[in-house]
Design a protein around this motif. Sequence first.
Motif, PDB file in Angstrom:
ATOM      1  N   GLU A   1       4.152   6.530   7.449  1.00  0.00           N
ATOM      2  CA  GLU A   1       5.302   6.105   6.640  1.00  0.00           C
ATOM      3  C   GLU A   1       5.512   7.106   5.505  1.00  0.00           C
ATOM      4  O   GLU A   1       4.571   7.555   4.878  1.00  0.00           O
TER       5      GLU A   1
ATOM      6  N   VAL B   1       4.056   6.777   1.909  1.00  0.00           N
ATOM      7  CA  VAL B   1       2.595   6.844   1.914  1.00  0.00           C
ATOM      8  C   VAL B   1       2.133   8.272   2.148  1.00  0.00           C
ATOM      9  O   VAL B   1       1.221   8.761   1.497  1.00  0.00           O
TER      10      VAL B   1
ATOM     11  N   ASP C   1       8.042  -6.161   3.424  1.00  0.00           N
ATOM     12  CA  ASP C   1       7.201  -5.433   2.465  1.00  0.00           C
ATOM     13  C   ASP C   1       5.732  -5.823   2.564  1.00  0.00           C
ATOM     14  O   ASP C   1       4.854  -4.963   2.611  1.00  0.00           O
TER      15      ASP C   1
ATOM     16  N   GLN D   1       4.224  -4.571   5.798  1.00  0.00           N
ATOM     17  CA  GLN D   1       3.919  -3.144   5.720  1.00  0.00           C
ATOM     18  C   GLN D   1       2.621  -2.910   4.944  1.00  0.00           C
ATOM     19  O   GLN D   1       1.789  -2.096   5.334  1.00  0.00           O
ATOM     20  N   LEU D   2       2.451  -3.645   3.835  1.00  0.00           N
ATOM     21  CA  LEU D   2       1.238  -3.494   3.029  1.00  0.00           C
ATOM     22  C   LEU D   2       0.013  -3.952   3.816  1.00  0.00           C
ATOM     23  O   LEU D   2      -1.027  -3.279   3.805  1.00  0.00           O
TER      24      LEU D   2
ATOM     25  N   GLU E   1       1.770   1.642  -2.568  1.00  0.00           N
ATOM     26  CA  GLU E   1       2.624   0.577  -2.065  1.00  0.00           C
ATOM     27  C   GLU E   1       2.527  -0.668  -2.937  1.00  0.00           C
ATOM     28  O   GLU E   1       3.527  -1.365  -3.162  1.00  0.00           O
TER      29      GLU E   1
ATOM     30  N   SER F   1       4.629  -0.106  -5.943  1.00  0.00           N
ATOM     31  CA  SER F   1       6.044  -0.189  -5.590  1.00  0.00           C
ATOM     32  C   SER F   1       6.496  -1.636  -5.453  1.00  0.00           C
ATOM     33  O   SER F   1       7.565  -2.029  -5.946  1.00  0.00           O
TER      34      SER F   1
END
Length: 398
Positions: free
Chosen positions: A47, A50, A77, A80-81, A105, A108
């Motif tokens: 990604e 990252v 989100d 993804q984390l 992340e 963010s």
Amino acid sequence: MQESDHGADFRWFFFFTISKKMAKRPLGLNKANKSKKKKLDSAEKAEKAVAKEISPENDESAEPAPALTLDADEEDDMGQLESLYKNWTSSERDSPRILHGVVHECDSLLQKAKGEGLPARFHEIYAASLLDLAEFADKKKPVKKKKVKSDDVAPETSDMFVDAALERVETGLEQYPEDAGLLFVKSRALKQDIDEKMSAVSKEERKETAKKMISQLNKILEVFKLAQKHASTVTPAQLDVVEELIELSGALESVVKQSDISETTLVACEKFYNEILASEKDENTVKKAHRGVGTCKMIVADSLLDLLDDDDEDNDDTVELAKKNLKAAIEHFQKSETDEDGEFMVTLAETMIQYGNLFETESDDQKKWYGEAVKRLRQAQRLGVGKYDEMILELEDD
């Protein structure tokens, strides 16, 4: 992740004391190496955000960015984390590069949510990642109080990551006070905080600091037990905190040099492990608990041996009590022994050698336990754990 060597100067050196009644002693064959390495799942594309964090530009000497598998929807989100964090937990854990991506992340998400509406799992992942980053950072060096300067501490020392993790987990617990994951991470963070304080203190202040830290040991166990109360189960990995707590208890005791100082913690930990054995059905967790009880018994035996005066060869009661605890340790260790775990074979061999040391030189009992230890050392050597030929020859040279 391979256990850090930082702070090793006060951990584990308490284990194998020898009295004049003993003929031989183990030589620190197994340095409590608790590697928890797993294979990293490779992927072709990382990604972008990252990759930018992990792979610094214009640095030809930098290692290639690790391959990542992000299998969650781009609009999810937390998914993804979770996926990114899974890349870390399933990796070799020998570099902090993925961790930097996880923290990036988290930052963010924190900015995007403005600190509101984030689930407990977010705080858990953030805090756990900060604790893992602490293992890669430099330790804060002991400095004399009168000579402290603003630049004495590096910008990112391990204690800073631990402090940040504690702050993050407390923020999460304010919203989710009964979340088991957060409580498990808190117990780990509190334990690492003691490690940090002990490694950063000056030699002159070590004993007093150890006394203060000892008072926090039971608090850590209580946090862990609270986590267990709210969890559906406790995993072998989570039990690592209790195992490390026992080791730390013995290490602090050695610094303070009072053999009964950690009795309450050891007794409490052993009781906790026995409760696990009485209720838990998972085979791996049961094995972990047997090793925990064995470690408690071994530390108690070592404390008893510390009480022996170098010139006192006739303290039979103390020796017999040490024998009783070492025998119990061996029995629990044997219940968790596997043919593939070479490192644990070395731990068991050391315990057997320690037990054999307490019998008369060249007696049948001593030869028996030395022989059992040799079997484990040979097997561990075949598994590539280390080289023990010299120790094996010494044990067989009776």
